[in-house]
Design a protein around this motif. Sequence first.
Motif, PDB file in Angstrom:
ATOM      1  N   ASP A 286     -27.746   9.717 -49.252  1.00 55.71           N
ATOM      2  CA  ASP A 286     -26.387   9.908 -49.761  1.00 55.71           C
ATOM      3  C   ASP A 286     -25.514   8.687 -49.497  1.00 55.71           C
ATOM      4  O   ASP A 286     -24.510   8.472 -50.195  1.00 55.71           O
ATOM      5  CB  ASP A 286     -25.731  11.134 -49.106  1.00 55.71           C
ATOM      6  CG  ASP A 286     -26.298  12.451 -49.609  1.00 55.71           C
ATOM      7  OD1 ASP A 286     -26.915  12.455 -50.698  1.00 55.71           O
ATOM      8  OD2 ASP A 286     -26.133  13.467 -48.913  1.00 55.71           O
ATOM      9  N   TYR A 287     -25.869   7.908 -48.498  1.00 55.64           N
ATOM     10  CA  TYR A 287     -25.040   6.772 -48.079  1.00 55.64           C
ATOM     11  C   TYR A 287     -25.594   5.423 -48.518  1.00 55.64           C
ATOM     12  O   TYR A 287     -24.833   4.462 -48.657  1.00 55.64           O
ATOM     13  CB  TYR A 287     -24.887   6.780 -46.557  1.00 55.64           C
ATOM     14  CG  TYR A 287     -24.289   8.055 -46.036  1.00 55.64           C
ATOM     15  CD1 TYR A 287     -22.999   8.441 -46.404  1.00 55.64           C
ATOM     16  CD2 TYR A 287     -25.001   8.903 -45.202  1.00 55.64           C
ATOM     17  CE1 TYR A 287     -22.443   9.623 -45.945  1.00 55.64           C
ATOM     18  CE2 TYR A 287     -24.464  10.090 -44.728  1.00 55.64           C
ATOM     19  CZ  TYR A 287     -23.184  10.445 -45.110  1.00 55.64           C
ATOM     20  OH  TYR A 287     -22.636  11.622 -44.658  1.00 55.64           O
ATOM     21  N   ALA A 288     -26.907   5.337 -48.705  1.00 55.21           N
ATOM     22  CA  ALA A 288     -27.521   4.054 -49.070  1.00 55.21           C
ATOM     23  C   ALA A 288     -28.926   4.317 -49.599  1.00 55.21           C
ATOM     24  O   ALA A 288     -29.565   5.300 -49.210  1.00 55.21           O
ATOM     25  CB  ALA A 288     -27.587   3.124 -47.852  1.00 55.21           C
ATOM     26  N   ARG A 289     -29.381   3.429 -50.464  1.00 57.15           N
ATOM     27  CA  ARG A 289     -30.752   3.538 -50.959  1.00 57.15           C
ATOM     28  C   ARG A 289     -31.713   3.107 -49.863  1.00 57.15           C
ATOM     29  O   ARG A 289     -31.515   2.069 -49.230  1.00 57.15           O
ATOM     30  CB  ARG A 289     -30.928   2.663 -52.196  1.00 57.15           C
ATOM     31  CG  ARG A 289     -32.236   2.892 -52.929  1.00 57.15           C
ATOM     32  CD  ARG A 289     -32.220   2.152 -54.248  1.00 57.15           C
ATOM     33  NE  ARG A 289     -33.449   1.381 -54.418  1.00 57.15           N
ATOM     34  CZ  ARG A 289     -33.538   0.248 -55.090  1.00 57.15           C
ATOM     35  NH1 ARG A 289     -32.460  -0.273 -55.645  1.00 57.15           N
ATOM     36  NH2 ARG A 289     -34.686  -0.378 -55.204  1.00 57.15           N
ATOM     37  N   LEU A 290     -32.742   3.903 -49.606  1.00 59.62           N
ATOM     38  CA  LEU A 290     -33.663   3.616 -48.516  1.00 59.62           C
ATOM     39  C   LEU A 290     -34.733   2.624 -48.975  1.00 59.62           C
ATOM     40  O   LEU A 290     -35.427   2.861 -49.967  1.00 59.62           O
ATOM     41  CB  LEU A 290     -34.317   4.903 -48.006  1.00 59.62           C
ATOM     42  CG  LEU A 290     -33.364   6.055 -47.639  1.00 59.62           C
ATOM     43  CD1 LEU A 290     -34.148   7.200 -47.011  1.00 59.62           C
ATOM     44  CD2 LEU A 290     -32.247   5.587 -46.710  1.00 59.62           C
ATOM     45  N   LEU A 291     -34.845   1.517 -48.257  1.00 54.92           N
ATOM     46  CA  LEU A 291     -35.862   0.503 -48.528  1.00 54.92           C
ATOM     47  C   LEU A 291     -36.786   0.411 -47.327  1.00 54.92           C
ATOM     48  O   LEU A 291     -36.322   0.332 -46.186  1.00 54.92           O
ATOM     49  CB  LEU A 291     -35.224  -0.873 -48.760  1.00 54.92           C
ATOM     50  CG  LEU A 291     -34.399  -1.104 -50.015  1.00 54.92           C
ATOM     51  CD1 LEU A 291     -33.958  -2.564 -50.063  1.00 54.92           C
ATOM     52  CD2 LEU A 291     -35.171  -0.742 -51.274  1.00 54.92           C
ATOM     53  N   HIS A 292     -38.088   0.385 -47.571  1.00 51.81           N
ATOM     54  CA  HIS A 292     -39.016   0.242 -46.450  1.00 51.81           C
ATOM     55  C   HIS A 292     -40.222  -0.588 -46.860  1.00 51.81           C
ATOM     56  O   HIS A 292     -40.606  -0.623 -48.035  1.00 51.81           O
ATOM     57  CB  HIS A 292     -39.460   1.615 -45.934  1.00 51.81           C
ATOM     58  CG  HIS A 292     -40.238   2.427 -46.919  1.00 51.81           C
ATOM     59  ND1 HIS A 292     -41.615   2.372 -47.005  1.00 51.81           N
ATOM     60  CD2 HIS A 292     -39.836   3.324 -47.860  1.00 51.81           C
ATOM     61  CE1 HIS A 292     -42.024   3.198 -47.954  1.00 51.81           C
ATOM     62  NE2 HIS A 292     -40.971   3.785 -48.491  1.00 51.81           N
ATOM     63  N   THR A 293     -40.794  -1.264 -45.888  1.00 53.67           N
ATOM     64  CA  THR A 293     -42.003  -2.049 -46.104  1.00 53.67           C
ATOM     65  C   THR A 293     -42.871  -1.949 -44.861  1.00 53.67           C
ATOM     66  O   THR A 293     -42.375  -1.710 -43.760  1.00 53.67           O
ATOM     67  CB  THR A 293     -41.660  -3.522 -46.424  1.00 53.67           C
ATOM     68  OG1 THR A 293     -42.831  -4.217 -46.807  1.00 53.67           O
ATOM     69  CG2 THR A 293     -41.033  -4.214 -45.228  1.00 53.67           C
ATOM     70  N   ASP A 294     -44.173  -2.120 -45.040  1.00 56.41           N
ATOM     71  CA  ASP A 294     -45.119  -1.999 -43.928  1.00 56.41           C
ATOM     72  C   ASP A 294     -44.985  -3.207 -43.006  1.00 56.41           C
ATOM     73  O   ASP A 294     -45.192  -4.353 -43.424  1.00 56.41           O
ATOM     74  CB  ASP A 294     -46.542  -1.899 -44.485  1.00 56.41           C
ATOM     75  CG  ASP A 294     -47.581  -1.691 -43.385  1.00 56.41           C
ATOM     76  OD1 ASP A 294     -47.183  -1.468 -42.223  1.00 56.41           O
ATOM     77  OD2 ASP A 294     -48.785  -1.761 -43.693  1.00 56.41           O
ATOM     78  N   LEU A 295     -44.632  -2.941 -41.752  1.00 51.92           N
ATOM     79  CA  LEU A 295     -44.478  -3.999 -40.746  1.00 51.92           C
ATOM     80  C   LEU A 295     -45.356  -3.708 -39.527  1.00 51.92           C
ATOM     81  O   LEU A 295     -45.022  -4.092 -38.412  1.00 51.92           O
ATOM     82  CB  LEU A 295     -43.006  -4.110 -40.315  1.00 51.92           C
ATOM     83  CG  LEU A 295     -41.994  -4.449 -41.414  1.00 51.92           C
ATOM     84  CD1 LEU A 295     -40.571  -4.346 -40.876  1.00 51.92           C
ATOM     85  CD2 LEU A 295     -42.248  -5.844 -41.986  1.00 51.92           C
ATOM     86  N   SER A 296     -46.487  -3.061 -39.744  1.00 50.81           N
ATOM     87  CA  SER A 296     -47.294  -2.536 -38.637  1.00 50.81           C
ATOM     88  C   SER A 296     -47.703  -3.594 -37.628  1.00 50.81           C
ATOM     89  O   SER A 296     -47.653  -3.364 -36.412  1.00 50.81           O
ATOM     90  CB  SER A 296     -48.552  -1.850 -39.190  1.00 50.81           C
ATOM     91  OG  SER A 296     -48.205  -0.813 -40.067  1.00 50.81           O
ATOM     92  N   VAL A 297     -48.144  -4.748 -38.106  1.00 50.28           N
ATOM     93  CA  VAL A 297     -48.619  -5.790 -37.186  1.00 50.28           C
ATOM     94  C   VAL A 297     -47.456  -6.424 -36.438  1.00 50.28           C
ATOM     95  O   VAL A 297     -47.538  -6.687 -35.232  1.00 50.28           O
ATOM     96  CB  VAL A 297     -49.453  -6.837 -37.952  1.00 50.28           C
ATOM     97  CG1 VAL A 297     -49.674  -8.082 -37.098  1.00 50.28           C
ATOM     98  CG2 VAL A 297     -50.805  -6.240 -38.352  1.00 50.28           C
TER      99      VAL A 297
END
Length: 318
Positions: A286-297
């Motif tokens: 509701d407040y912002a578009r969620l952006l995510h990327t794989d940062l596992s290492v």
Amino acid sequence: MRVITSSAQIQPQSTSRIMMIRPVRFGFNEETAGSNEFQQESFAQQTKDTAQEIAREEFDLMIDQLEKAGLELHIFDDTDDVHRPDAVFSNNWVSFHQSGKVVLYPMMAENRRLERRHDIIDSLAGDFKVEEIIDLTHFEQQGKFLEGTGSMVFDRRYKIAYACLSPRTHKEVLNAFADAMGYEVVAFSASDEHNKPIYHTNVLMCVGDIFAVVCLEAIKDPDERFMVRSVLEETHKDVVEISLEQMRHFAGNMLMVRNGTSEKFLVMSTQAYESLTPRQKDRLDDYARLLHTDLSVIEGNGGGSARCMMTEIHLPAR
């Protein structure tokens, strides 16, 4: 504490301008592991031969995503002549403020002090107005530390610095920062499920413009927990609570940014995103578009995540 509501008109909470450092010699940092429970030594052993290569790929995928979102990125490569295993976490050694002030911070690990690069500040000064450099690094000689926007989470609108006290976040340096920058400090103690101190505030909370993500469960003292929630609510934040388990998956390590058309984004890792419940995702969306990327290492070796990799540039443009 008194919150001066008129200051909400002075500075926006988010920016579209982000500085980041591309890793060159990334890896597990032995000097930081003692105070960072998020570093995974066994994982680091399994990935030591490929950590730099994969970390570079993770970094570039994150860059690609942020560029597609319309952010203005200022990317600098680390150098291979000096070993800086944590250079990708640039938010710990410097912060850039709307007043034109640049703050340099005292770092606990000696090899992390090598991350401070005046050539980067000089380069940014070509595009932005740098009025003053506030150098707090002399506190290192006293064994007192404050690691930038890792140690502090800013509410820039209200000039509040939330700070979880730890070996890397010393009250005296906090007060020196507050005096120099005109901030109020909300200091507290927090620990994980094993009662180990949380090493950085930005792994347990994120402050947006009208929302906050926070692991109140980590703040064991009820008076301090009440204080933090009260200040967040007094500054008109919708408080989205996360659990200790979600914090362990870096769900507190988020940053709200915006692009040139003022579209808002909440940047996090895929691990953090997947730890959120559907209801939490709906609230945040509701407040912002969620952006995510794989940062596992990067997460497993470095013990930091997406927010730690982004240094906001709030300096006025030239």
